[in-house]
Design a protein around this motif. Sequence first.
Motif, PDB file in Angstrom:
ATOM      1  N   GLN A   3       0.663  -1.270  -0.021  1.00 38.03           N
ATOM      2  CA  GLN A   3       0.102   0.102  -0.087  1.00 38.03           C
ATOM      3  C   GLN A   3       0.817   1.169   0.097  1.00 38.03           C
ATOM      4  O   GLN A   3       0.479   2.293  -0.286  1.00 38.03           O
ATOM      5  CB  GLN A   3      -1.032   0.105   1.168  1.00 38.03           C
ATOM      6  N   THR A   4       2.084   1.135   0.640  1.00 37.47           N
ATOM      7  CA  THR A   4       2.911   2.402   0.477  1.00 37.47           C
ATOM      8  C   THR A   4       4.302   2.022   0.375  1.00 37.47           C
ATOM      9  O   THR A   4       4.724   0.910   0.566  1.00 37.47           O
ATOM     10  CB  THR A   4       2.809   2.977   2.087  1.00 37.47           C
ATOM     11  N   THR A  22       1.770   6.279  -1.292  1.00 30.78           N
ATOM     12  CA  THR A  22       0.764   5.455  -1.141  1.00 30.78           C
ATOM     13  C   THR A  22      -0.309   5.571  -2.141  1.00 30.78           C
ATOM     14  O   THR A  22      -0.476   6.162  -2.933  1.00 30.78           O
ATOM     15  CB  THR A  22      -0.402   6.295   0.105  1.00 30.78           C
ATOM     16  N   VAL A  23      -0.591   4.055  -2.569  1.00 33.89           N
ATOM     17  CA  VAL A  23      -1.387   3.686  -3.826  1.00 33.89           C
ATOM     18  C   VAL A  23      -2.555   4.587  -3.838  1.00 33.89           C
ATOM     19  O   VAL A  23      -3.230   4.586  -2.430  1.00 33.89           O
ATOM     20  CB  VAL A  23      -1.379   2.217  -4.018  1.00 33.89           C
ATOM     21  N   LYS A  24      -3.273   5.145  -4.837  1.00 36.78           N
ATOM     22  CA  LYS A  24      -4.296   5.636  -4.861  1.00 36.78           C
ATOM     23  C   LYS A  24      -5.433   5.412  -3.859  1.00 36.78           C
ATOM     24  O   LYS A  24      -6.038   5.928  -3.242  1.00 36.78           O
ATOM     25  CB  LYS A  24      -4.731   5.940  -6.378  1.00 36.78           C
ATOM     26  N   GLU A  25      -5.887   4.115  -4.010  1.00 36.06           N
ATOM     27  CA  GLU A  25      -7.090   3.611  -3.410  1.00 36.06           C
ATOM     28  C   GLU A  25      -6.874   3.548  -1.950  1.00 36.06           C
ATOM     29  O   GLU A  25      -7.788   3.468  -1.135  1.00 36.06           O
ATOM     30  CB  GLU A  25      -7.519   2.262  -3.872  1.00 36.06           C
ATOM     31  N   ARG A  27      -5.188   6.165  -0.316  1.00 36.46           N
ATOM     32  CA  ARG A  27      -4.767   7.466   0.092  1.00 36.46           C
ATOM     33  C   ARG A  27      -5.886   8.178   0.995  1.00 36.46           C
ATOM     34  O   ARG A  27      -7.230   7.565   0.814  1.00 36.46           O
ATOM     35  CB  ARG A  27      -4.564   8.494  -1.144  1.00 36.46           C
ATOM     36  N   ARG A  28      -5.673   8.912   1.951  1.00 33.41           N
ATOM     37  CA  ARG A  28      -6.497   9.746   2.845  1.00 33.41           C
ATOM     38  C   ARG A  28      -7.270   8.665   3.740  1.00 33.41           C
ATOM     39  O   ARG A  28      -8.266   9.029   4.371  1.00 33.41           O
ATOM     40  CB  ARG A  28      -7.614  10.363   1.984  1.00 33.41           C
ATOM     41  N   ASN A  58       0.097  18.168  -3.619  1.00 30.17           N
ATOM     42  CA  ASN A  58      -1.037  17.527  -3.039  1.00 30.17           C
ATOM     43  C   ASN A  58      -0.399  16.736  -1.691  1.00 30.17           C
ATOM     44  O   ASN A  58      -1.627  16.076  -0.926  1.00 30.17           O
ATOM     45  CB  ASN A  58      -1.797  16.421  -3.820  1.00 30.17           C
TER      46      ASN A  58
END
Length: 72
Positions: A3-4, A22-25, A27-28, A58
Amino acid sequence: MLQTKIILKLNRSQGHLLNMFTVKEHRRSGIGRELLSFIIKDCKSRNISRIYLNSVPNAENLYSSAGFKDLE
């Protein structure tokens, strides 16, 4: 699933965070913040007094909320 990704270069008194991703899905979700906190604590335990990094726009809020300052 990875994931990271983190690449951190250390010397005697400072660190350079070369890459943290961090992979897009994922993030946050707090993963990056948790890992950044771990990196900071680990560097402190090694007497690393400064950590440098270059940020993409970002991710600037993540780093500034962790105490990083813009050197420019």
